[in-house]
Design an enzyme around this catalytic site. Structure first.
Site: not given
Length: 208
Positions: A41, A67, A85
């Site tokens: 995340e 990243d 996602d």
């Protein structure tokens, strides 16, 4: 619902990589089904918020703040399921959708591993060009790809890509669960729109 169906179809003991934790909806599904996972995340505040407000138990311990593309470039682990996602607004950052990115994800898959990507529905004016490009790019990276729509035989709804090193239909009979917000149910194969969206003449996405 579709992510949950794929998670439920995975063999016991499978390990997942979640690119994009967000509020933890998908991570919560992984935890509910007892699947071990790593998450990556870019926003370092989110793992703590996901545990504090959204009921996750392992978000802080399991999440790398990075990243997604950098993480897969340096990762040495193998995964049975990679879920993309990561959203910037309503779009997946383009550097996660390139041929080079998918080739790197492929290296992280076990022999029967899968990549799962959700993509927004087709706008009428663009005639699905972006969706076809993602399909072609996955295939050009050497992945066997199928496309599913959240509404059977309709391509103007959110769609999902499932890609793997080999053709795998074991999840076809997985049931999509219905509720009062989503009344459509049935086996996953009923939602297949690969023949409607697959277009080998369309270009692929590269880092350049």
């Amino acid at each position: 619902r579709f992510t949950n169906a794929i998670i439920r179809s995975m063999p016991q003991g499978s390990k997942a990589l979640l690119i994009g934790l967000g509020g933890g909806t998908v991570a919560h599904q992984l935890e509910q089904h007892g699947m071990s996972y790593d998450a990556v995340e870019i926003d370092g505040r989110l793992p703590e918020l996901a545990e504090k407000y959204f009921g996750l138990k392992h978000a802080i311990a399991n999440t790398a703040v990075d990243d997604g593309r950098h993480y897969i470039n340096v990762c040495k682990k193998k995964y049975d399921l990679i879920i993309v996602d990561a959203l910037l607004g309503e779009n997946i950052p383009s550097h996660l959708l390139s041929k080079e990115s998918f080739e790197q994800m492929k290296k992280l898959l076990t022999d029967n591993g899968k990549i799962f990507i959700e993509f927004d529905g087709i706008r009428q004016e663009d005639d699905g060009l972006a969706q076809q490009m993602v399909y072609n790019t996955l295939n050009s990276a050497g992945l066997n790809t199928r496309i599913f729509s959240s509404s059977p035989k309709r391509t103007n709804y959110d769609i999902m890509y499932i890609a793997g090193k080999t053709k795998d239909n074991t999840y076809d009979t997985t049931q999509i669960i219905t509720d009062k917000y989503y009344p459509i149910k049935g086996q996953l194969k009923l939602f297949d729109v690969t023949d409607m969206l697959g277009n080998p003449s369309v270009a692929v996405i590269t880092d350049e």
